[in-house]
Scaffold this active site. Structure first.
Site: not given
Length: 413
Positions: A11, A240, A179, A90
């Site tokens: 990842n 965020r 996700h 990923r």
């Protein structure tokens, strides 16, 4: 394919990458770790094996490639390299091109490059990791697993923005969601826990971490999710902003001279829990601050957590519109799995749906413990289920590698 079914999962971010070596059938993890601060003088890589940690400094002349070479050397020294059947990557954004995981070839890389403008902070880093791994692991199949793929089942009414339709047709501007591997995994685990077929299960999955998203899943398929074109839309997150009146950005540009870079810094790095509290983006720190003797600190933390939990509850309630019925609400992710305080606050807003929490169960379901947390009078189940995105990536990589190998054998016959 190796009889051990070992898959190396990577990842990659712009300055770090996580890795894990695990058995795709059992989920048993042989090795995990993190390479971090890539591009700096103190770049390092940490290996975790058999409960022990070992950290090494990195030369870092070639950033990811140097780190992956160090990983390869470690695998060889520990006698683990020969067992690797595939490398699973990923990849954050697959656009509309990728509706499922794929074996990586030159056309795959080109397609990932083509949608990189939709995820400029993520896809280029993912590609660096892929290219470095292909050099470091020649001859071993590489598989891309996309965060967005699971959400490609969303209907147009869920993924389209109410803007000029040519922006979607010509530039691909739509809601994609993220996700995906996490929502996929916990929805399947929830169906098992409910003793139902996934094709007959309707759940709302709630992934809460530094990044947060909610997903409505009907009959095993994503029908709506809170993140959009980018991971910024939706819930309040660590740094965020989540949902925001777009007029705010126009106002900041016209009135205060904000440019794209400054807006990006504000909305991605300086907002969310950090922006609201002025204290931290970490829920653990904010929950501890609730007990502070300083009244201002306490109030700042409380406000941030109240906004966070209220926004999550609003999304859960709204996503019942996308389902025929509600079997369960499922919490996962670092916050979702561990913060009994926030789970309780979120469900407290959902009394109108007949949801309730058993506080003893809720307190017990932390730190890797899964289980139901709903009260006996709750109209739907509420579960805490730890996510396992690495296992999803490993399983897809193993499945595709096996199928790819069979196809090649048949073509050569």
């Amino acid at each position: 394919m190796s009889s051990a079914n070992q898959v190396l999962v990577l990842n990659c971010g712009s300055s770090s990458f996580k890795f894990a070596l695990l058995n795709s059938e059992t989920g048993t993890e042989t090795l995990s770790g993190l390479a971090e601060r890539l591009g700096s003088d103190d770049a390092s890589i940490t290996f975790k094996r058999n409960g022990n940690k070992n950290s090494l400094s990195l030369n870092d002349k070639n950033r990811h490639l140097d780190a992956i070479k160090t990983l390869v050397s470690y695998l060889e020294t520990e006698g683990l390299s020969n067992d690797i059947a595939a490398v699973g990557h990923r990849v954050v954004h697959g656009g509309e091109k990728f509706t499922e995981s794929v074996v990586i070839d030159s056309s795959t890389i080109k397609s990932i490059e083509d949608v990189s403008s939709l995820a400029p902070l993520h896809n280029p880093a993912n590609l660096i990791g892929i290219e470095a791994a292909m050099v470091a692991f020649p001859g071993i199949p590489q598989v891309a697993v996309f965060d967005t793929a699971f959400h490609q089942s969303m209907p147009a009414k869920a993924y389209l923005y109410a803007i000029d339709k040519q922006l979607y047709k010509e530039k691909g501007i739509r809601r994609y969601g993220f996700h995906g591997t996490s929502h996929f995994y916990v929805s399947r685990q929830a169906a098992e826990s409910l003793a139902k077929q996934i094709s007959e299960t309707s759940v709302i999955t709630v992934h809460l971490g530094n990044g947060c998203s909610v997903c409505a899943i009907e009959n095993g398929q994503s029908v709506d999710t809170s993140m959009g074109l980018t991971p910024m839309e939706g819930l309040v997150m660590g740094t965020r902003s989540g949902d925001l009146d777009p007029g705010i950005t126009i106002y900041l540009m016209r009135k205060y001279g904000y440019d794209a870079d400054k807006l990006d810094q504000l909305l991605n790095k300086q907002s969310g829990l950090l922006g609201l509290s002025g204290l931290s983006n970490d829920c653990r720190t904010l929950e501890q601050a609730l007990e502070s003797e300083d009244e201002q600190t306490q109030q700042s933390a409380q406000l941030a957590l109240e906004v966070f939990s209220y926004r999550v509850a609003k999304y859960i309630a709204s996503y019942t519109c996308a389902l025929t019925h509600l079997d369960a609400v499922v919490f996962t992710g670092g916050i979702g799995e561990n913060s009994d305080y926030l789970r309780s606050r979120i469900i407290a807003h959902l009394g109108v749906l007949g949801l309730s929490v058993d506080e003893a169960r809720n307190t017990a379901a932390r730190f890797g413990h899964s289980g139901p947390i709903h009260g006996n009078d709750s109209r739907a189940a509420i579960w805490v289920i730890p996510t396992n995105e690495e296992l999803v990536i490993a399983q897809d990589a193993a499945r595709l590698t096996f199928n790819h190998s069979q196809d090649n054998q048949q073509q050569g016959a």
